[in-house]
Design an enzyme around this catalytic site. Structure first.
Site, PDB file in Angstrom:
ATOM      1  N   ASP A  43      53.165 -55.689  16.168  1.00 42.49           N
ATOM      2  CA  ASP A  43      52.550 -57.009  16.032  1.00 42.49           C
ATOM      3  C   ASP A  43      51.962 -57.466  17.358  1.00 42.49           C
ATOM      4  OD1 ASP A  43      53.407 -56.863  13.491  1.00 42.49           O
ATOM      5  OD2 ASP A  43      54.905 -58.467  13.633  1.00 42.49           O
ATOM      6  N   GLU A  45      50.755 -55.639  19.774  1.00 43.19           N
ATOM      7  CA  GLU A  45      49.490 -54.959  20.061  1.00 43.19           C
ATOM      8  C   GLU A  45      48.356 -55.540  19.199  1.00 43.19           C
ATOM      9  OE1 GLU A  45      51.370 -50.587  21.189  1.00 43.19           O
ATOM     10  OE2 GLU A  45      51.033 -51.136  19.120  1.00 43.19           O
ATOM     11  N   ASP A  47      48.227 -58.572  17.983  1.00 43.16           N
ATOM     12  CA  ASP A  47      47.897 -59.891  18.527  1.00 43.16           C
ATOM     13  C   ASP A  47      46.982 -59.760  19.734  1.00 43.16           C
ATOM     14  OD1 ASP A  47      49.364 -61.167  16.618  1.00 43.16           O
ATOM     15  OD2 ASP A  47      51.168 -61.380  17.850  1.00 43.16           O
ATOM     16  N   SER A  92      45.854 -68.626   8.303  1.00 45.21           N
ATOM     17  CA  SER A  92      46.774 -67.923   9.188  1.00 45.21           C
ATOM     18  C   SER A  92      47.141 -68.892  10.313  1.00 45.21           C
ATOM     19  CB  SER A  92      46.062 -66.688   9.717  1.00 45.21           C
ATOM     20  OG  SER A  92      46.932 -65.958  10.506  1.00 45.21           O
ATOM     21  N   GLU A 126      60.142 -74.793  12.864  1.00 42.79           N
ATOM     22  CA  GLU A 126      60.926 -74.035  11.884  1.00 42.79           C
ATOM     23  C   GLU A 126      60.704 -72.543  12.122  1.00 42.79           C
ATOM     24  OE1 GLU A 126      58.814 -74.155   7.865  1.00 42.79           O
ATOM     25  OE2 GLU A 126      57.593 -75.484   9.123  1.00 42.79           O
ATOM     26  N   LYS A 128      59.582 -68.765  11.895  1.00 40.83           N
ATOM     27  CA  LYS A 128      58.474 -68.044  11.279  1.00 40.83           C
ATOM     28  C   LYS A 128      59.077 -66.820  10.615  1.00 40.83           C
ATOM     29  CE  LYS A 128      53.883 -66.247  12.236  1.00 40.83           C
ATOM     30  NZ  LYS A 128      53.970 -64.932  11.631  1.00 40.83           N
ATOM     31  N   ASP A 130      59.399 -63.357   8.763  1.00 40.29           N
ATOM     32  CA  ASP A 130      58.610 -62.129   8.798  1.00 40.29           C
ATOM     33  C   ASP A 130      58.614 -61.463   7.430  1.00 40.29           C
ATOM     34  OD1 ASP A 130      57.031 -60.181   9.818  1.00 40.29           O
ATOM     35  OD2 ASP A 130      58.607 -59.174  10.966  1.00 40.29           O
ATOM     36  N   ARG A 149      48.578 -63.533  -0.608  1.00 45.08           N
ATOM     37  CA  ARG A 149      47.527 -64.150   0.178  1.00 45.08           C
ATOM     38  C   ARG A 149      46.208 -63.396   0.062  1.00 45.08           C
ATOM     39  NH1 ARG A 149      47.946 -65.123   6.581  1.00 45.08           N
ATOM     40  NH2 ARG A 149      48.006 -62.861   6.624  1.00 45.08           N
ATOM     41  N   GLU A 186      57.057 -67.932   2.081  1.00 41.43           N
ATOM     42  CA  GLU A 186      57.180 -66.533   2.479  1.00 41.43           C
ATOM     43  C   GLU A 186      58.171 -65.792   1.595  1.00 41.43           C
ATOM     44  OE1 GLU A 186      55.098 -66.066   4.910  1.00 41.43           O
ATOM     45  OE2 GLU A 186      55.617 -64.218   5.959  1.00 41.43           O
ATOM     46  N   TYR A 238      57.269 -73.350   2.666  1.00 41.51           N
ATOM     47  CA  TYR A 238      57.017 -74.061   3.924  1.00 41.51           C
ATOM     48  C   TYR A 238      55.703 -74.825   3.969  1.00 41.51           C
ATOM     49  CZ  TYR A 238      54.791 -69.502   4.835  1.00 41.51           C
ATOM     50  OH  TYR A 238      54.053 -68.353   4.731  1.00 41.51           O
ATOM     51  N   LYS A 302      54.353 -77.611  13.618  1.00 46.28           N
ATOM     52  CA  LYS A 302      53.311 -78.257  12.812  1.00 46.28           C
ATOM     53  C   LYS A 302      53.324 -79.755  13.080  1.00 46.28           C
ATOM     54  CE  LYS A 302      54.219 -74.943   9.134  1.00 46.28           C
ATOM     55  NZ  LYS A 302      54.946 -74.713   7.878  1.00 46.28           N
ATOM     56  N   LYS A 326      55.567 -67.219  19.279  1.00 51.32           N
ATOM     57  CA  LYS A 326      56.157 -65.902  19.004  1.00 51.32           C
ATOM     58  C   LYS A 326      57.330 -65.607  19.941  1.00 51.32           C
ATOM     59  CE  LYS A 326      53.413 -63.989  15.862  1.00 51.32           C
ATOM     60  NZ  LYS A 326      52.890 -62.666  16.066  1.00 51.32           N
ATOM     61  N   CYS A 431      82.317 -30.202  29.487  1.00 52.06           N
ATOM     62  CA  CYS A 431      81.143 -30.158  28.623  1.00 52.06           C
ATOM     63  C   CYS A 431      81.588 -30.189  27.164  1.00 52.06           C
ATOM     64  CB  CYS A 431      80.345 -28.895  28.890  1.00 52.06           C
ATOM     65  SG  CYS A 431      79.036 -28.629  27.681  1.00 52.06           S
ATOM     66  N   CYS A 434      80.739 -26.550  25.505  1.00 52.56           N
ATOM     67  CA  CYS A 434      81.320 -25.259  25.871  1.00 52.56           C
ATOM     68  C   CYS A 434      82.628 -25.391  26.632  1.00 52.56           C
ATOM     69  CB  CYS A 434      80.332 -24.436  26.685  1.00 52.56           C
ATOM     70  SG  CYS A 434      80.105 -25.059  28.355  1.00 52.56           S
ATOM     71  N   CYS A 455      76.980 -29.863  33.078  1.00 45.35           N
ATOM     72  CA  CYS A 455      77.846 -28.776  32.648  1.00 45.35           C
ATOM     73  C   CYS A 455      77.615 -27.594  33.589  1.00 45.35           C
ATOM     74  CB  CYS A 455      77.466 -28.402  31.217  1.00 45.35           C
ATOM     75  SG  CYS A 455      78.084 -26.803  30.710  1.00 45.35           S
ATOM     76  N   CYS A 461      76.989 -21.824  27.920  1.00 49.26           N
ATOM     77  CA  CYS A 461      76.985 -23.089  27.171  1.00 49.26           C
ATOM     78  C   CYS A 461      75.915 -22.999  26.090  1.00 49.26           C
ATOM     79  CB  CYS A 461      76.692 -24.253  28.107  1.00 49.26           C
ATOM     80  SG  CYS A 461      76.570 -25.812  27.223  1.00 49.26           S
TER      81      CYS A 461
HETATM   82  S1  IVH Z   1      52.653 -72.203   7.885  1.00 45.51           S
HETATM   83  C1  IVH Z   1      48.439 -73.432   7.286  1.00 45.51           C
HETATM   84  N1  IVH Z   1      55.189 -71.673   8.258  1.00 45.51           N
HETATM   85  O1  IVH Z   1      52.936 -66.623   9.141  1.00 45.51           O
HETATM   86  C2  IVH Z   1      49.682 -72.898   7.804  1.00 45.51           C
HETATM   87  N2  IVH Z   1      53.691 -69.860   8.012  1.00 45.51           N
HETATM   88  O2  IVH Z   1      50.864 -65.805  10.998  1.00 45.51           O
HETATM   89  C3  IVH Z   1      50.204 -71.878   6.921  1.00 45.51           C
HETATM   90  N3  IVH Z   1      54.751 -67.681   8.073  1.00 45.51           N
HETATM   91  O3  IVH Z   1      50.305 -66.710   6.896  1.00 45.51           O
HETATM   92  C4  IVH Z   1      51.334 -71.142   7.445  1.00 45.51           C
HETATM   93  N4  IVH Z   1      56.794 -68.403   8.327  1.00 45.51           N
HETATM   94  O4  IVH Z   1      52.605 -65.822   6.125  1.00 45.51           O
HETATM   95  C5  IVH Z   1      53.963 -71.167   8.076  1.00 45.51           C
HETATM   96  N5  IVH Z   1      57.448 -71.332   8.533  1.00 45.51           N
HETATM   97  C6  IVH Z   1      56.238 -70.843   8.363  1.00 45.51           C
HETATM   98  C7  IVH Z   1      55.989 -69.478   8.275  1.00 45.51           C
HETATM   99  C8  IVH Z   1      54.697 -69.016   8.118  1.00 45.51           C
HETATM  100  C9  IVH Z   1      56.030 -67.344   8.175  1.00 45.51           C
HETATM  101  C10 IVH Z   1      53.667 -66.702   7.951  1.00 45.51           C
HETATM  102  C11 IVH Z   1      52.667 -66.980   6.878  1.00 45.51           C
HETATM  103  C12 IVH Z   1      51.381 -67.150   7.613  1.00 45.51           C
HETATM  104  C13 IVH Z   1      51.620 -66.334   8.814  1.00 45.51           C
HETATM  105  C14 IVH Z   1      50.711 -66.685   9.942  1.00 45.51           C
END
Ligand code: IVH
Length: 713
Positions: A43, A45, A47, A92, A126, A128, A130, A149, A186, A238, A302, A326, A431, A434, A455, A461
């Site tokens: 992830d 890389e 990003d 995203s 909150e 994130k 995965d 999505r 998610e 979420y 948010k 992150k 060792c 042996c 050894c 051996c």
């Molecule tokens: S909010 C408009 N909240 O992360 C905002 N996304 O990298 C919509 N994700 O597409 C996303 N946990 O798949 C939000 N607590 C969280 C999340 C979350 C995981 C994911 C989601 C999103 C991606 C973005």
């Protein structure tokens, strides 16, 4: 190459090239991630690619491509499922990688909304999750359509699969449920479910799944919902898309209503007033990360007020009102189940951590290196990264780190979790393979103990013998097709090959054997014949390959070539080495006078030729193979004796070829430029080495210049 340049240094043409490359590259990874559920890069890389694309676009807005990754989210949907158009696109998130980025995010919002420092601005924080996002349409409180999505605009209809998830109610209950609402959240798989599933796979002899995220994605996209039902998936709500009405005026109020309606909302959500509070919550989530039982990869912030969200809107694919902070890449907490001692070719005893499998940066890790005895004791003397003063014990809860392709390592121990009765690890002094004594040699000069315990059993051996044979057939040594590590280990176990010479007598012995190779499992007439042919092809061998293949300590490929070039023939080399055991004599003086051979290396070579069993093995081998004579020091070639550095990308030869060619002509190839460098061959994209050469006034030529220089050589 443009690829290696800072964004600030790119010309417009290079920027356009880079954007084209990045668009293709990111699209490829998007496809691997979203459609095949099989990412090929980390992830972090990914990003980094995205960030570079964004930075170039910010500098050259007129170059933004119609197919720019910044305009796209995820991958196009596959043909497997019916399509669902999202009434409101699924966005995203932008990323924040450190505290400075989070502070910038807050400043940006305040500026955009024109808020003063005193104006309150609450932000939710909150985890994130995965997993993979999904959108659930509820009409009249009933779940009607559920979709992935997809590319953000159009997703896949996986309604029936989503219905199998317990966290997703068929009907929303309670007050204030709108007529129509798209709930977003998610889908993920817990560690426990993932482990169960893999245990079943293992029992059935099937391949194991790589990580919970990909497995969740694969499970949700099963054609048969009954299949999805057997894979316990979970869901956290979420956010939302289209809604005929909303049950509150803030993000937190809406999520709290979701909970009342029967949806599952992550319990670790907090409403924060300022940067400090956000970061404190981030740290608290990070601390709990390992014990949550599911993967998270950051914290999402948010803006709480929905009217502010509305005003802030979005930039290309991400809302301006949210950001994902992150976690720093690739650490995991797990338990050290055992410490295994491996014995290498040179007898080094290397401790390997056997871990309770844990995903680190998307990869399941069950082994990690422990380097050596001191490292386990918490000394970490040789620059490794264990927290000083913490010893590692079996049963410990440990922090594992993986960076790029390097072998995972244990970087810390969670002392609070140390089980009662865990004893310090006793490193073996015999060792394990042996039973010979394993010792730490003291440096002759400093008296300091070597960090490695070895050894002393040498060829008795089995571990050293097998590793030595693997080295003997490796790519830079004898390189015998069809005879790799796997075959060597099997042949050693069944007694076919116990020493290098046995490789070359294999065919004759096989012809007389009752257990013919062709009749063994995994072999047949053709493959056995091919193997014998491949072996026979190596009956004459380049001198440096033979020297390298002997596996003398400290003698790597470069040293082997140097020795071959210096001595010219195996006979000359061998007699010189035997004579060098007298450190007063001329042979020893000649040996250490070779540029690139120090005393440690020299002693190791001499020690090898002083061992009777090595000489016996050598004689047996030389009865079968003929080493070629090496061209001595390039003769009168124009680069003989010169130190050459190759840098940048070469187009007419690979690096390996260039190196071999230069060495054949008597040049020494160095990896870095110094005052001792004579010549630099620079291809496109050459950077710091070229700069340094120019500073030092060293001659620089390009690839064509190189071929001109060496002429018809
Ligand atoms: S909010 C408009 N909240 O992360 C905002 N996304 O990298 C919509 N994700 O597409 C996303 N946990 O798949 C939000 N607590 C969280 C999340 C979350 C995981 C994911 C989601 C999103 C991606 C973005």
């Amino acid at each position: 190459m443009a690829q290696d340049k800072d964004v600030a240094a790119l010309s417009e043409t290079e920027a356009a090239e880079e954007l084209e490359r990045l668009a293709a590259e990111i699209a490829k990874h998007d496809l691997a991630y979203h459609q095949d559920d099989a990412p090929t890069i980390t992830d972090a890389e990914y990003d980094a690619l995205r960030r570079r694309n964004d930075a170039i676009e910010a500098r050259f807005p007129e170059l933004v491509r119609p197919d720019s990754p910044s305009k796209r989210v995820g991958a196009p949907v596959s043909e497997k499922f019916a399509k669902v158009e999202h009434a409101v696109p699924m966005l995203s998130l932008g990323n924040a990688f450190d505290e400075g980025d989070v502070a910038d995010f807050l400043d940006r919002i305040r500026r955009y909304l024109n808020l003063s420092a005193d104006d309150e601005m609450a932000i939710t924080a909150e985890p994130k999750i995965d997993g993979l996002s999904a959108s659930l349409r509820y009409e009249g409180g009933e779940l009607t359509v559920g979709a992935t999505r997809g590319d953000g605009t159009v997703g896949e209809n996986v309604t029936e699969n989503l219905r199998t998830i317990d966290d997703i109610p068929q009907t929303l209950s309670g007050s204030g449920v709108p007529d129509v609402i798209d709930i977003r959240g998610e889908v993920y798989m817990t560690h426990a479910a993932f482990a169960d599933l893999n245990a079943q796979q293992e029992a059935a002899g099937k391949p194991l799944y790589v990580n919970p995220r990909n497995t969740a994605a694969g499970s949700l996209r099963q054609l048969d919902p009954a299949m999805t039902a057997t894979r316990p998936l979970r869901f956290f709500a979420y956010s939302w898309g289209a809604a005929s009405s909303l049950p509150g005026e803030t993000q937190s109020a809406v999520l709290s209503a979701f909970k009342d309606w029967g949806l599952t909302v992550n319990p670790m959500i907090a409403v924060c007033r300022d940067l400090e509070a956000l970061l404190a919550h981030y740290r608290s989530i990070e601390e709990q990360r390992a014990t949550l039982g599911y993967d998270i990869d950051g914290v999402v912030y948010k803006v709480d007020r929905l009217d502010y969200q509305q005003r802030l809107g979005q930039v290309s694919r991400a809302p301006r009102w949210a950001v994902a902070h992150k976690f720093p890449a690739e650490k995991a907490i797990t338990v050290l189940n055992d410490i295994e001692i491996q014995v290498g070719r040179t007898g080094a005893l290397t401790p390997v951590a056997k871990l309770e499998p844990a995903t680190v940066g998307g990869v399941v890790v069950s082994n990690a290196t422990l380097h050596n005895e001191d490292y386990i004791k918490g000394i970490g003397s040789t620059g490794e990264k264990i927290r000083e003063g913490r010893d590692i014990r079996i049963g410990d809860t440990v922090i594992v780190q993986r960076a790029g392709d390097v072998i995972p390592q244990i970087v810390d121990v969670v002392l609070e979790k140390r089980p009662d009765g865990a004893e310090p690890f006793e490193f073996p002094t015999l060792c394990p393979r042996c039973g010979s004594h394993a010792v730490r040699e003291a440096d002759a000069k400093t008296g300091r103990l070597d960090s490695v315990r070895r050894c002393t059993g040498a060829l008795i051996c089995p571990a050293q013998a097998v590793e030595g044979l693997k080295h003997f057939v490796s790519r830079l040594a004898f390189d015998i097709e069809g005879l790799g590590s796997k075959q060597i280990a099997a042949f050693y176990d069944d007694g076919r090959i116990m020493a290098p010479a046995d490789i070359f007598t294999l065919e004759t012995r096989d012809a007389r054997s009752l257990k013919r190779l062709k009749d063994q499992e995994g072999w047949g007439e053709t493959s056995a014949a091919n193997l014998f042919a491949a072996i026979n092809e190596r009956r004459t061998i380049a001198l440096h390959r033979l020297i390298y293949g002997l596996g003398i300590r400290h003698v790597g490929e470069t040293t082997a070539r140097l020795l071959a070039r210096t001595y010219g023939s195996f006979a000359a080399f061998r007699s010189a080495m035997e004579a060098s055991s007298d450190e007063e004599g001329a042979a020893w003086q000649d040996l250490i006078a070779i540029d690139g051979i120090g005393e440690v290396v020299a002693r190791a070579i001499v020690a090898f030729f002083a061992e009777d069993h090595n000489l016996k093995a050598l004689d047996a081998l030389l009865a079968e193979v003929t080493p070629e004579e090496a061209e001595q020091a390039g003769g009168d070639s124009p680069v003989a004796g010169k130190t050459v550095v190759f840098t940048g990308s070469l187009e007419k030869m690979t690096r390996q070829e260039a190196k071999e060619m230069a060495e054949r002509l008597g040049a020494k190839v160095a990896g870095s430029v110094s005052a001792r460098t004579d010549l630099v061959v620079a291809g496109p994209g050459a950077g710091s080495k070229l700069k340094r050469a120019t500073e030092l006034g060293i001659e620089v030529i390009d690839e064509d210049g190189w071929f001109e220089r060496i002429g018809g050589e």
